[in-house]
Motif scaffolding. Structure first.
Motif, PDB file in Angstrom:
ATOM      1  N   SER A 142       0.849  -1.385  -0.091  1.00 12.95           N
ATOM      2  CA  SER A 142      -0.022   0.031   0.015  1.00 12.95           C
ATOM      3  C   SER A 142       0.778   1.157  -0.005  1.00 12.95           C
ATOM      4  CB  SER A 142      -1.257   0.102   1.306  1.00 12.95           C
ATOM      5  OG  SER A 142      -0.145  -0.054   2.426  1.00 12.95           O
ATOM      6  N   ASP A 143       2.037   1.165   0.544  1.00 13.14           N
ATOM      7  CA  ASP A 143       2.635   2.524   1.100  1.00 13.14           C
ATOM      8  C   ASP A 143       3.969   2.543   0.043  1.00 13.14           C
ATOM      9  OD1 ASP A 143       0.583   3.359   2.197  1.00 13.14           O
ATOM     10  OD2 ASP A 143       1.739   2.532   4.298  1.00 13.14           O
ATOM     11  N   GLY A 144       4.569   1.344  -0.438  1.00 11.56           N
ATOM     12  CA  GLY A 144       5.794   1.424  -1.365  1.00 11.56           C
ATOM     13  C   GLY A 144       7.127   1.685  -0.223  1.00 11.56           C
ATOM     14  N   PRO A 145       8.014   2.034  -0.924  1.00 10.57           N
ATOM     15  CA  PRO A 145       8.525   2.611  -2.170  1.00 10.57           C
ATOM     16  C   PRO A 145       8.602   1.154  -3.203  1.00 10.57           C
ATOM     17  CG  PRO A 145      10.472   2.662  -1.097  1.00 10.57           C
ATOM     18  CD  PRO A 145       9.372   2.003  -0.055  1.00 10.57           C
ATOM     19  N   ALA A 146       8.676  -0.096  -2.744  1.00 12.17           N
ATOM     20  CA  ALA A 146       8.847  -0.829  -3.695  1.00 12.17           C
ATOM     21  C   ALA A 146       7.742  -1.416  -4.661  1.00 12.17           C
ATOM     22  CB  ALA A 146       9.197  -2.219  -2.771  1.00 12.17           C
ATOM     23  N   THR A 147       8.203  -1.813  -5.721  1.00  9.71           N
ATOM     24  CA  THR A 147       7.152  -2.413  -6.659  1.00  9.71           C
ATOM     25  C   THR A 147       6.878  -3.964  -6.043  1.00  9.71           C
ATOM     26  OG1 THR A 147       7.523  -0.913  -8.390  1.00  9.71           O
ATOM     27  CG2 THR A 147       6.664  -3.080  -9.000  1.00  9.71           C
ATOM     28  N   VAL A 148       5.785  -4.426  -6.001  1.00  9.70           N
ATOM     29  CA  VAL A 148       5.668  -5.920  -5.454  1.00  9.70           C
ATOM     30  C   VAL A 148       4.786  -6.502  -6.606  1.00  9.70           C
ATOM     31  CG1 VAL A 148       4.857  -7.530  -3.790  1.00  9.70           C
ATOM     32  CG2 VAL A 148       5.775  -5.158  -3.170  1.00  9.70           C
ATOM     33  N   LEU A 149       5.368  -7.711  -7.109  1.00 14.33           N
ATOM     34  CA  LEU A 149       4.688  -8.357  -8.152  1.00 14.33           C
ATOM     35  C   LEU A 149       4.603  -9.726  -7.761  1.00 14.33           C
ATOM     36  CD1 LEU A 149       7.079  -7.491 -11.100  1.00 14.33           C
ATOM     37  CD2 LEU A 149       4.721  -6.495 -10.651  1.00 14.33           C
ATOM     38  N   VAL A 150       3.386 -10.523  -8.206  1.00 13.64           N
ATOM     39  CA  VAL A 150       3.425 -11.970  -7.937  1.00 13.64           C
ATOM     40  C   VAL A 150       3.200 -12.583  -9.191  1.00 13.64           C
ATOM     41  CG1 VAL A 150       2.148 -11.397  -5.711  1.00 13.64           C
ATOM     42  CG2 VAL A 150       0.916 -11.685  -7.979  1.00 13.64           C
ATOM     43  N   ALA A 151       3.766 -13.979  -8.906  1.00 10.18           N
ATOM     44  CA  ALA A 151       3.903 -14.910 -10.263  1.00 10.18           C
ATOM     45  C   ALA A 151       2.593 -15.956  -9.884  1.00 10.18           C
ATOM     46  CB  ALA A 151       5.002 -15.696 -10.231  1.00 10.18           C
ATOM     47  N   GLU A 152       2.088 -16.257 -10.929  1.00  7.81           N
ATOM     48  CA  GLU A 152       0.879 -17.000 -11.176  1.00  7.81           C
ATOM     49  C   GLU A 152       0.862 -18.338 -12.065  1.00  7.81           C
ATOM     50  OE1 GLU A 152      -2.979 -14.289  -9.711  1.00  7.81           O
ATOM     51  OE2 GLU A 152      -2.326 -14.073 -11.835  1.00  7.81           O
ATOM     52  N   GLU A 153       0.432 -19.217 -11.660  1.00  9.73           N
ATOM     53  CA  GLU A 153       0.437 -20.618 -12.425  1.00  9.73           C
ATOM     54  C   GLU A 153      -1.092 -20.993 -12.271  1.00  9.73           C
ATOM     55  OE1 GLU A 153       2.159 -24.900 -13.570  1.00  9.73           O
ATOM     56  OE2 GLU A 153       3.573 -23.130 -12.811  1.00  9.73           O
ATOM     57  N   GLY A 154      -1.884 -20.891 -13.382  1.00 11.09           N
ATOM     58  CA  GLY A 154      -3.496 -21.241 -13.201  1.00 11.09           C
ATOM     59  C   GLY A 154      -4.048 -20.209 -12.244  1.00 11.09           C
ATOM     60  N   ARG A 155      -4.530 -21.042 -11.322  1.00  7.84           N
ATOM     61  CA  ARG A 155      -5.084 -20.050 -10.152  1.00  7.84           C
ATOM     62  C   ARG A 155      -4.397 -19.792  -8.921  1.00  7.84           C
ATOM     63  NH1 ARG A 155      -7.926 -23.309  -6.237  1.00  7.84           N
ATOM     64  NH2 ARG A 155      -7.742 -25.341  -6.602  1.00  7.84           N
ATOM     65  N   TRP A 156      -3.343 -20.463  -8.933  1.00  4.85           N
ATOM     66  CA  TRP A 156      -2.199 -20.304  -7.770  1.00  4.85           C
ATOM     67  C   TRP A 156      -1.073 -19.316  -7.768  1.00  4.85           C
ATOM     68  CZ3 TRP A 156      -3.919 -23.685  -4.499  1.00  4.85           C
ATOM     69  CH2 TRP A 156      -4.626 -24.750  -4.926  1.00  4.85           C
ATOM     70  N   THR A 157      -0.908 -18.636  -6.661  1.00  2.00           N
ATOM     71  CA  THR A 157       0.165 -17.669  -6.695  1.00  2.00           C
ATOM     72  C   THR A 157       1.081 -18.494  -6.192  1.00  2.00           C
ATOM     73  OG1 THR A 157      -1.232 -15.980  -5.965  1.00  2.00           O
ATOM     74  CG2 THR A 157       1.039 -15.742  -5.285  1.00  2.00           C
ATOM     75  N   VAL A 158       2.363 -18.391  -7.038  1.00  2.00           N
ATOM     76  CA  VAL A 158       3.545 -19.200  -6.828  1.00  2.00           C
ATOM     77  C   VAL A 158       4.621 -18.713  -6.155  1.00  2.00           C
ATOM     78  CG1 VAL A 158       2.708 -21.013  -8.348  1.00  2.00           C
ATOM     79  CG2 VAL A 158       4.268 -19.312  -9.060  1.00  2.00           C
ATOM     80  N   GLY A 159       5.061 -17.256  -6.416  1.00  2.00           N
ATOM     81  CA  GLY A 159       6.013 -16.487  -6.000  1.00  2.00           C
ATOM     82  C   GLY A 159       5.883 -15.189  -5.925  1.00  2.00           C
ATOM     83  N   PHE A 160       6.906 -14.399  -5.683  1.00  2.00           N
ATOM     84  CA  PHE A 160       6.648 -12.822  -5.838  1.00  2.00           C
ATOM     85  C   PHE A 160       8.073 -12.097  -5.816  1.00  2.00           C
ATOM     86  CE2 PHE A 160       7.485 -14.062  -1.366  1.00  2.00           C
ATOM     87  CZ  PHE A 160       8.335 -13.055  -0.756  1.00  2.00           C
ATOM     88  N   CYS A 161       8.053 -10.911  -5.856  1.00  2.00           N
ATOM     89  CA  CYS A 161       9.252 -10.285  -6.027  1.00  2.00           C
ATOM     90  C   CYS A 161       8.795  -8.758  -5.643  1.00  2.00           C
ATOM     91  CB  CYS A 161       9.723 -10.099  -7.459  1.00  2.00           C
ATOM     92  SG  CYS A 161      11.144  -9.087  -8.013  1.00  2.00           S
ATOM     93  N   ALA A 162       9.989  -8.401  -4.805  1.00  2.00           N
ATOM     94  CA  ALA A 162       9.691  -6.947  -4.466  1.00  2.00           C
ATOM     95  C   ALA A 162      11.129  -6.107  -4.823  1.00  2.00           C
ATOM     96  CB  ALA A 162       9.510  -6.432  -2.986  1.00  2.00           C
ATOM     97  N   ALA A 163      10.941  -4.992  -5.424  1.00  2.00           N
ATOM     98  CA  ALA A 163      12.009  -4.370  -5.972  1.00  2.00           C
ATOM     99  C   ALA A 163      11.677  -2.480  -6.057  1.00  2.00           C
ATOM    100  CB  ALA A 163      12.507  -4.499  -7.217  1.00  2.00           C
ATOM    101  N   GLY A 164      12.587  -1.726  -5.550  1.00  2.00           N
ATOM    102  CA  GLY A 164      12.593  -0.269  -5.679  1.00  2.00           C
ATOM    103  C   GLY A 164      13.884   0.506  -5.555  1.00  2.00           C
TER     104      GLY A 164
END
Length: 187
Positions: free
Chosen positions: A55-77
């Motif tokens: 909600s507040d950053g400053p990082a960009t947070v992404l999630v990886a999905e396969e089908g309906r599953w969330t399988v990983g994530f990344c945060a960078a800023g």
């Protein structure tokens, strides 16, 4: 393989990101971190921290999905000065355009399917669009899988190391750096 992709994380993803973080650390870092540190990981605390980051950053947070599953994530800023500085404290000329990949995890059971590469390529592309020119990440020296992953992406150690206190045990990390244009993009 089911359809795979990467998207921006929303507040509703915080619990799953926290679960992936705790689960992955407890399995992947059992040789690197003391058992008490791993046992003390609290997904409810991690969830609150991820909600704040999303909600507040400053990082960009992404999630990886396969089908309906969330399988990983990344945060960078933006890389804080202390993270990008040389051992003597001096800042490189590109300090203001260097980003820190502070977290990139794929749950082990979903590994070796390109999710980490998609996450890193997507965050690199997005941050390059904002003017970022280079990335860094700190990786435990004993984490050969993550070191190999970053090397495959074209990132290499820059000679800077640090030692953290990991529950009374020293944890030596190496700083990796490289371009935000990755060699293994998976679209």
């Amino acid at each position: 393989m089911a359809e795979a992709g990467v998207r921006t994380a929303g507040l509703g993803d915080a619990a799953e990101i926290a679960r992936i973080q705790v689960t992955t650390w407890q399995s992947a870092y059992e040789e690197v971190l003391p058992p008490a540190v791993l046992a003390g990981l609290d997904s409810s605390v991690a969830e609150r921290e991820w909600r704040e980051t999303i909600s507040d950053g400053p990082a960009t947070v992404l999630v990886a999905e396969e089908g309906r599953w969330t399988v990983g994530f990344c945060a960078a800023g933006p890389a804080p000065d202390g993270e990008v500085a040389a051992a003597d404290g001096s800042l490189p000329a590109d300090a203001s355009t260097t980003v820190l990949v502070s977290a990139l995890l794929v749950e082990p059971r979903w590994g070796r399917r390109g999710h980490g590469g998609r996450l890193l390529a997507t965050v690199g592309r997005r941050l390059a669009e904002t003017g970022a020119t280079r990335g860094i990440s700190w990786v435990p020296e004993a984490d050969s899988a993550t070191l190999s992953f970053y090397r495959a992406a074209g990132w290499n150690p820059d000679g800077t190391v640090r030692t953290l206190d990991a529950g009374g045990r020293p944890l030596r990390e190496v700083r990796l750096t490289g371009s935000l244009e990755f060699e293994f993009e998976h679209d």
